[in-house]
Design a protein around this motif. Sequence first.
Motif, PDB file in Angstrom:
ATOM      1  N   LEU A  75       0.801  -1.216   0.000  1.00 49.07           N
ATOM      2  CA  LEU A  75       0.000   0.000   0.000  1.00 49.07           C
ATOM      3  C   LEU A  75       0.838   1.273   0.000  1.00 49.07           C
ATOM      4  O   LEU A  75       0.433   2.308  -0.530  1.00 49.07           O
ATOM      5  N   ARG A 102      -5.608   5.213  -1.216  1.00 53.43           N
ATOM      6  CA  ARG A 102      -5.685   3.785  -1.533  1.00 53.43           C
ATOM      7  C   ARG A 102      -6.308   3.025  -0.365  1.00 53.43           C
ATOM      8  O   ARG A 102      -7.142   2.127  -0.558  1.00 53.43           O
ATOM      9  N   SER A 111     -10.142   3.439  -0.105  1.00 51.65           N
ATOM     10  CA  SER A 111     -10.930   2.582  -1.005  1.00 51.65           C
ATOM     11  C   SER A 111     -11.215   1.234  -0.369  1.00 51.65           C
ATOM     12  O   SER A 111     -12.320   0.689  -0.500  1.00 51.65           O
ATOM     13  N   MET A 128      -2.394  -5.156  -3.604  1.00 54.33           N
ATOM     14  CA  MET A 128      -2.367  -3.785  -4.116  1.00 54.33           C
ATOM     15  C   MET A 128      -0.934  -3.295  -4.251  1.00 54.33           C
ATOM     16  O   MET A 128      -0.195  -3.192  -3.281  1.00 54.33           O
ATOM     17  N   ARG A 166      -7.795  -1.429  -6.018  1.00 55.83           N
ATOM     18  CA  ARG A 166      -8.182  -0.863  -4.724  1.00 55.83           C
ATOM     19  C   ARG A 166      -9.440  -1.532  -4.195  1.00 55.83           C
ATOM     20  O   ARG A 166     -10.099  -0.979  -3.319  1.00 55.83           O
TER      21      ARG A 166
END
Length: 402
Positions: free
Chosen positions: A73, A124, A127, A316, A324
Amino acid sequence: MLDRVWVNASLCTMSPRDGRDGLGIIEDGAVAARDGRIAWVGARRDLPTSGAEVVDLGGAWLLPGLVDCHTHLVFAGDRAGEFERRLAGATYEEIAREGGGILSTVRLTREASEEALIEGALPRLDSLLAEGVTTVEVKSGYGLDLPTEARMLRAARALDSRRTVSVRTSLLAAHAVPPEFSGRQADYARLVAEEIVPAVARDGIADAVDAFCDTIGFTAEETRWVFDAARRARLPVKLHADQLGDTGGAELAAEYGALSADHLEHASKAGLRAMAAAGSVAVLLPGATYFIREARMPDVAAMRAAGVRMAVSTDMNPGSSPTRSLLLMANMACTLYRLTVEEALLGITRHAAAALGLQDRGALEVGMRCDLGVYRISRPAELCYWMGHNPCTGRVVAGRDA
């Protein structure tokens, strides 16, 4: 004394009940919390009388908070240009060998401040949270030197002070060979084992140690150096294993009692049996399979036969899985890998928590953390069915609205 009670909901407990399916469905159920933990769960008609605050969910479905157990992330920049190159015919491996791929993100991440990394990661993360994620794992691996790896881990740790979420961190310094160690992969692996792992462990900023053992990653011997260092530091291990070829990663993960081995497109049946015996979770990452157009799928039938628990995660990252959405990954796990709805939902709750070594979440059971996701759906299969739709209407973390 109960603090709070959620009623008028169908429950997907992720805990088998009375021989029924693994989703543990309770229609017209209720969940009660005390001090951030689940104190009672069952049919609403059996709910004990209390003076607790009552939350009427209006017929929604209630699940354990979702767990995204494999993400990268925290990073700087993106790799949209490489995406265009792959569309023109270049392979992920070709781009990596030319100094692109992971190393292009390394260059940008080394230049970013800790605050810049946090600010870049928050959208991110948001989401994921919007879909009902309450626990997320974040790896380093785009620094490939001690200062940047530590900065990434500190940035990841800081996310739970900016958002209501539980963050677990994994040191992934053995992700690729940095440019200053070009042609000296073994030397860099020793640096990770002898300097980076001990330093990060002393600072207490990692919950686990990860490595990339594959055809374009580190050898099994080099990975052992890193894992031996993790053992000395009393940190559990995880492994990026057998994504691009069978290099014995599944067997190696089992040998070290890894929390999980992740990817596994080329893992052998023997390796999967070894993982099952060791209790290691197989983390499936369909976003990467889809995005790099990998033809080989993980051998889910062999995983079932071996009794390996399967988790599902976003992976991710900017290069091979820029997604996401954990719910989209549940859909892809069903459509690409042929997981059942039950397997996919267990994969983003109970089994995903196990992949992080967390036994206190991932199911609606007495004593578990009261992490909840509220969904406006008619049946659990909708969470794996819809593409591009988010039916989550609420999150609860440790008993409180998030």
